[in-house]
Design an enzyme around this catalytic site. Structure first.
Site, PDB file in Angstrom:
ATOM      1  N   GLY A 278      42.036  28.253  36.049  1.00  0.00           N
ATOM      2  CA  GLY A 278      43.080  28.746  36.957  1.00  0.00           C
ATOM      3  C   GLY A 278      42.699  28.393  38.385  1.00  0.00           C
ATOM      4  O   GLY A 278      43.147  27.391  38.961  1.00  0.00           O
ATOM      5  N   CYS A 348      48.666  49.415  58.106  1.00  0.00           N
ATOM      6  CA  CYS A 348      47.986  50.637  58.505  1.00  0.00           C
ATOM      7  C   CYS A 348      47.000  51.095  57.438  1.00  0.00           C
ATOM      8  O   CYS A 348      47.224  52.066  56.718  1.00  0.00           O
ATOM      9  CB  CYS A 348      49.011  51.704  58.842  1.00  0.00           C
ATOM     10  SG  CYS A 348      49.850  51.244  60.363  1.00  0.00           S
TER      11      CYS A 348
HETATM   12  C1  LIG Z   1      42.283  34.798  34.488  1.00  0.00           C
HETATM   13  C2  LIG Z   1      41.988  34.113  33.224  1.00  0.00           C
HETATM   14  C3  LIG Z   1      41.649  32.757  33.227  1.00  0.00           C
HETATM   15  C4  LIG Z   1      41.481  31.939  34.469  1.00  0.00           C
HETATM   16  O1  LIG Z   1      40.347  32.267  35.191  1.00  0.00           O
HETATM   17  P1  LIG Z   1      39.923  31.348  36.442  1.00  0.00           P
HETATM   18  O2  LIG Z   1      38.715  32.019  36.953  1.00  0.00           O
HETATM   19  O3  LIG Z   1      41.043  31.379  37.399  1.00  0.00           O
HETATM   20  O4  LIG Z   1      39.660  29.991  35.912  1.00  0.00           O
HETATM   21  C5  LIG Z   1      41.455  32.141  32.007  1.00  0.00           C
HETATM   22  N1  LIG Z   1      41.582  32.828  30.849  1.00  0.00           N
HETATM   23  C6  LIG Z   1      41.894  34.129  30.817  1.00  0.00           C
HETATM   24  C7  LIG Z   1      42.016  34.822  29.510  1.00  0.00           C
HETATM   25  C8  LIG Z   1      42.115  34.824  32.001  1.00  0.00           C
HETATM   26  O5  LIG Z   1      42.415  36.121  31.961  1.00  0.00           O
END
Ligand SMILES: *Cc1c(COP(=O)(O)O)cnc(C)c1O
Length: 431
Positions: A278, A348
């Site tokens: 991600g 705030c």
């Molecule tokens: C959030 C998540 C990812 C991605 O994680 P990154 O650190 O952004 O690469 C992958 N797999 C699962 C199951 C997640 O919850």
């Protein structure tokens, strides 16, 4: 952050000067570079080429904007989703269901049914009761659900507590010791087809060794599960690879380092690998553009550290408040001088603080600043706290840019509230 560079003293996003975007859409605004996302996707794919033809399933929650999803879909990526909403977004943006993995501890019946009807690639189950519910749903809907169990390897990934997911006390996955029983249970349930095994131990990982340890556990589990007769043909190794936020810190492992480790550890597994990056794909492809509202003297007079008050708040970028995250702050048109400042938003809450005693470019009222590395877990976590409309999102492509989400209007924000009938009736007003 190659796609956000100074040219002639002005920071650009690819070929577009940022002041031009600020002029067009106002501030605060999120700006994404499509070239940066495409490059990261290519680097990751190249790094994993030695393992055959993996499914790279972008973790939608990092940045679910439809234009981001469509950019990554065109680069051939699938999606890792954690809700029915993300699944619908991914499909709407052109990601084929056959490239979608569904993770998450709290899938509802409705979400399961939609995903099963859509014939997604794999459900990553996080408990046995979830397997039982999915079986009921699949039988009732007349679909087959391909499943994997997510294993919690009881490994500390060495990241911030709020983004660690593979420790035994975390809510995710099933314990390694429980896996044989869970697979046996799932094998006995109609409507389920056992396909794989999955793992994801945390996010912003800057050390490969916990990952390697976790993958080795998966390797031995695959062998044990096959001995028990389960046809494991897929291993989902999750996401979590960290990125550089602070240029003065040691750089995190590269996709190439990761690819080399994966290639070594998974040799002989004889499965199709799935990855769920991600942050790695989008984190450094985005910035949050903000303007300095005013500079306020600190307590103690002109000698004290001043507050630089910007027009972005913790509602726009929650990571510093939520995870003590560090974001580099760069002036869009640096004047040469430096200063020490506390950078805060207008909300705030004392937590609405982005940086304390930060050495940064000298800035004055009206200057533009960029929060670097704001492409992941940023716009998507925004809220309207303090009745602040959601900031717009802009995507740049070469010398073009387009608004990919409009700034929310204050009318839309206020208009979303509904008045109950007893408050609409003027005759009951007290005088
Ligand atoms: C959030 C998540 C990812 C991605 O994680 P990154 O650190 O952004 O690469 C992958 N797999 C699962 C199951 C997640 O919850």
């Amino acid at each position: 952050m190659e796609n956000f560079e100074l040219r002639g003293g002005v920071m650009h996003a690819e070929d577009v000067p940022l002041p031009e975007i600020a002029q067009a859409v106002g501030t605060p605004a999120y700006i994404y570079s499509s070239a940066a996302m495409e490059r990261q996707a290519r680097l990751f794919r190249e790094a994993l080429a030695p393992v055959g033809d993996p499914l790279i399933a972008y973790a939608v929650k990092a940045n679910p904007n439809a234009a981001v999803l469509a950019t990554l879909a065109r680069a051939g990526l699938g999606a890792d989703v954690v809700s029915g909403g993300e699944l619908r977004r991914a499909i709407a943006a052109g990601i084929p269901a056959g490239k979608i993995v569904f993770s998450g501890v709290g899938k509802t019946r409705e979400e399961m049914q939609f995903a099963c009807d859509s014939d997604i690639f794999q459900f990553n189950l996080e408990s046995e009761p979830e397997a039982e519910m999915l079986s009921e749903v699949a039988v009732a809907a007349g679909c087959q659900a391909r499943v994997a169990f997510r294993i919690n390897p009881a490994i500390d990934a060495g990241t911030h507590a709020k983004i660690s997911t593979g420790k035994s006390e975390n809510k995710f996955g099933i314990a390694e010791a429980r896996a044989p029983a869970a697979y046996a249970r799932a094998a006995s349930l109609p409507g389920l087809e056992i396909q794989g095994i999955a793992i994801h131990i945390g996010s912003q990982l800057t050390d490969l060794s916990p990952l390697e340890l976790a993958y080795a556990k998966i390797g031995s589990l695959i062998a044990r599960l096959r001995e028990a007769g389960h046809p494991i043909s897929v291993a989902d190794l999750g996401g979590g690879l960290g990125i550089a936020y602070d240029p003065d810190q040691p750089p995190p492992p590269t996709p190439a380092d990761y690819g080399a480790m994966v290639t070594r550890v998974t040799r002989g597994w004889n499965v199709r690998l799935v990855f769920e990056p991600g942050r790695l794909l989008v984190g450094n492809a985005g910035i949050l553009l903000t303007r300095v509202l005013r500079v306020k003297e600190g307590a103690g007079g002109p000698e004290a550290t001043p507050f630089v008050i910007v027009d972005a708040g913790m509602n726009d970028l929650m990571r510093p408040t939520l995870y003590d995250a560090w974001h580099e702050l760069r002036a869009v048109e640096p004047k040469g001088g430096h200063a020490i400042a506390n950078v805060v938003g207008p909300v705030c809450e004392t937590g609405d603080t982005f940086a304390m005693a930060r050495r940064m470019s000298q800035v004055d009222e009206g200057d533009l600043l960029a929060f670097m590395t704001s492409g992941a877990y940023a716009a998507t976590m925004a809220s309207t706290y303090n009745s602040r409309p959601l900031a717009p999102e802009v995507m740049v492509n070469g010398n073009r840019f387009a608004v990919v989400r409009d700034r929310q209007s204050i009318e839309a924000l206020i208009g979303a509230d509904l008045m109950p009938p007893w408050l609409q009736d003027k005759s009951t007003e007290q005088s």
